[in-house]
Design a protein around this motif. Sequence first.
Motif, short mmCIF file in Angstrom:
data_model
loop_
_atom_site.label_atom_id
_atom_site.label_comp_id
_atom_site.label_asym_id
_atom_site.label_seq_id
_atom_site.Cartn_x
_atom_site.Cartn_y
_atom_site.Cartn_z
N UNK A 1 -47.92 76.69 -32.82
CA UNK A 1 -48.57 75.84 -33.82
C UNK A 1 -47.57 75.57 -34.95
N UNK A 2 -47.49 74.34 -35.39
CA UNK A 2 -46.48 73.93 -36.38
C UNK A 2 -46.62 74.69 -37.69
N UNK A 3 -47.83 75.10 -38.02
CA UNK A 3 -48.04 75.77 -39.30
C UNK A 3 -47.41 77.16 -39.34
N UNK A 4 -47.14 77.76 -38.16
CA UNK A 4 -46.58 79.11 -38.13
C UNK A 4 -45.15 79.17 -37.60
N UNK A 5 -44.65 78.09 -37.00
CA UNK A 5 -43.35 78.16 -36.32
C UNK A 5 -42.17 77.84 -37.24
N UNK A 6 -42.40 77.49 -38.49
CA UNK A 6 -41.31 77.09 -39.37
C UNK A 6 -40.33 78.25 -39.61
N UNK A 7 -39.03 77.94 -39.72
CA UNK A 7 -38.00 78.98 -39.86
C UNK A 7 -37.91 79.55 -41.27
N UNK A 8 -39.03 79.98 -41.79
CA UNK A 8 -39.09 80.58 -43.12
C UNK A 8 -39.85 81.90 -43.01
N UNK A 9 -39.49 82.90 -43.79
CA UNK A 9 -40.24 84.16 -43.74
C UNK A 9 -41.65 83.97 -44.29
N UNK A 10 -42.56 84.85 -43.84
CA UNK A 10 -43.95 84.77 -44.30
C UNK A 10 -44.09 85.46 -45.66
N UNK A 11 -43.35 84.95 -46.63
CA UNK A 11 -43.49 85.42 -48.01
C UNK A 11 -44.60 84.61 -48.69
N UNK A 12 -44.96 85.00 -49.88
CA UNK A 12 -46.08 84.34 -50.57
C UNK A 12 -45.83 82.86 -50.82
N UNK A 13 -44.55 82.42 -50.79
CA UNK A 13 -44.25 81.00 -51.00
C UNK A 13 -43.94 80.28 -49.67
N UNK B 1 -54.10 80.46 -33.73
CA UNK B 1 -52.69 80.76 -33.95
C UNK B 1 -52.51 81.87 -34.96
N UNK B 2 -53.31 81.84 -36.02
CA UNK B 2 -53.25 82.87 -37.05
C UNK B 2 -53.60 84.23 -36.47
N UNK B 3 -54.62 84.28 -35.61
CA UNK B 3 -55.03 85.55 -34.99
C UNK B 3 -53.87 86.14 -34.19
N UNK B 4 -53.20 85.31 -33.40
CA UNK B 4 -52.08 85.78 -32.58
C UNK B 4 -50.92 86.26 -33.43
N UNK C 1 -57.85 83.22 -28.65
CA UNK C 1 -56.46 83.27 -28.19
C UNK C 1 -55.93 81.88 -27.90
N UNK C 2 -54.63 81.71 -28.16
CA UNK C 2 -53.94 80.47 -27.82
C UNK C 2 -53.64 80.45 -26.33
N UNK C 3 -53.27 79.28 -25.82
CA UNK C 3 -52.94 79.17 -24.41
C UNK C 3 -51.69 79.99 -24.07
N UNK C 4 -50.70 80.00 -25.00
CA UNK C 4 -49.45 80.70 -24.71
C UNK C 4 -48.99 81.56 -25.88
N UNK C 5 -48.92 80.99 -27.10
CA UNK C 5 -48.42 81.74 -28.25
C UNK C 5 -48.87 81.09 -29.54
N UNK C 6 -49.15 81.94 -30.54
CA UNK C 6 -49.52 81.43 -31.86
C UNK C 6 -48.37 80.71 -32.54
N UNK C 7 -47.14 81.02 -32.11
CA UNK C 7 -45.98 80.40 -32.74
C UNK C 7 -45.74 78.96 -32.26
N UNK D 1 -41.80 85.92 -28.85
CA UNK D 1 -41.64 86.57 -27.55
C UNK D 1 -42.63 87.71 -27.37
N UNK D 2 -42.81 88.52 -28.40
CA UNK D 2 -43.77 89.63 -28.34
C UNK D 2 -45.18 89.09 -28.15
N UNK D 3 -45.49 88.02 -28.87
CA UNK D 3 -46.81 87.40 -28.73
C UNK D 3 -47.02 86.90 -27.30
N UNK D 4 -46.07 86.14 -26.80
CA UNK D 4 -46.20 85.52 -25.47
C UNK D 4 -46.30 86.58 -24.37
N UNK D 5 -45.50 87.64 -24.49
CA UNK D 5 -45.44 88.64 -23.42
C UNK D 5 -46.56 89.68 -23.49
N UNK D 6 -47.02 89.99 -24.70
CA UNK D 6 -47.96 91.10 -24.84
C UNK D 6 -49.26 90.73 -25.55
#
Length: 368
Positions: free
Chosen positions: A108-120, A48-51, A100-106, A83-88
């Motif tokens: 995975x629960x660790x990456x799908x949270x509605x928070x920006x990827x800031x240091x916190x 998931x991280x790779x994607x 690679x994931x089956x469909x999208x890295x997003x 969407x970009x991950x899934x399509x491309x």
Amino acid sequence: MPTHSEILRTTYNSAMISVSNNQLTTSIPELAKSQIDLLVSRSESNKGMVAVLTTLLVHKIFDSSQDIRYHQAQQANGFAGRTIDKDFVTPFMKSVNFPAMAESGWLTRSFEQPHPYTLDYPGKITPPNVKMAFLELIDEIQTKGLSPEDTLRYFFIKLIKQRDDLVIELAKPHSLSISKIIRLMEKHFTYRYTCSGASRLPTLAIYAAYQCMFGQVARYENKVLCALESHNSADMQSGRIGDIDVNNENGTAFEGVEIKHEIQISRQLIADAYEKFKIYNTDRYYLLTTANMDSADWEQIDNEIQRIAQIHGCQVIVNGVYTTLKYYLRLLTDPAEFIDKYVELLKTDATIKYQHKVAWNEIISQGI
């Protein structure tokens, strides 16, 4: 403006060229390199991280004004990373055999949270050092001017190196007729590779044939088949007279073979070969090519062969690789032994890349 797909493919091709030429230097800082090295080392267990990382880098190249930490469309000034991950991205990663994931890295629960990827970022990316490397790398790109182009290229270089180091089980088809073996070799040599090294394949095939002939053909009794040199070794520097050398028991040159891939044999190539073996009492020297020789200047070739025979005595033979292989295979008790030898060379020769091995299995799976 290149598309996401074009950015992926162009960066991958550039990384492939770097790996093929063993040019792995990069202008990105050592800290970023160490972060990427860590992420690649964990890529199989953190697909998931790779994607996600690939998607963020590609989109930053696509739209330099985008703050890629805001990876969801519902976030302020965000974009639809999933969407970009899934399509491309994920389809591309699968096509080049990257983790690679089956469909999208997003997904995975660790990456799908509605928070920006800031240091916190609160998502539970594990282990902690992978989470920190991922978030710090994104921060360096977004806030400190780290080049997303150079970062993605280095990321792909490391993924290619990791992929190519994997052991691939190679098919060993038996019960093939000699004509089918020749067709198999031709398909493997001429496959449309995007990496270097294809010119090594005919040499491995001829060498495999020699390995089989030793012990079966009287000409090679009490002779020594020399180990293959590195593909990049210069014959004059290594003391070798050809791509393949057969010596007498006392170490003197008995027979040499020079092999060209898709290059016509010319009078000059023969003269150059003579400079390699003229100081030795060489009995026979082959110049073989996979190229069509119909348009070659045979008059000049024959004149040079006769000149060498008169002043040295060595029999120089110009021939096609496929014709020579066909003749050699007819000398063998079981041509299947040739396939076994060739496959072993594909496994062990340092010049051979992942793509050459995949192509071999693919060609066999499609039928000869």
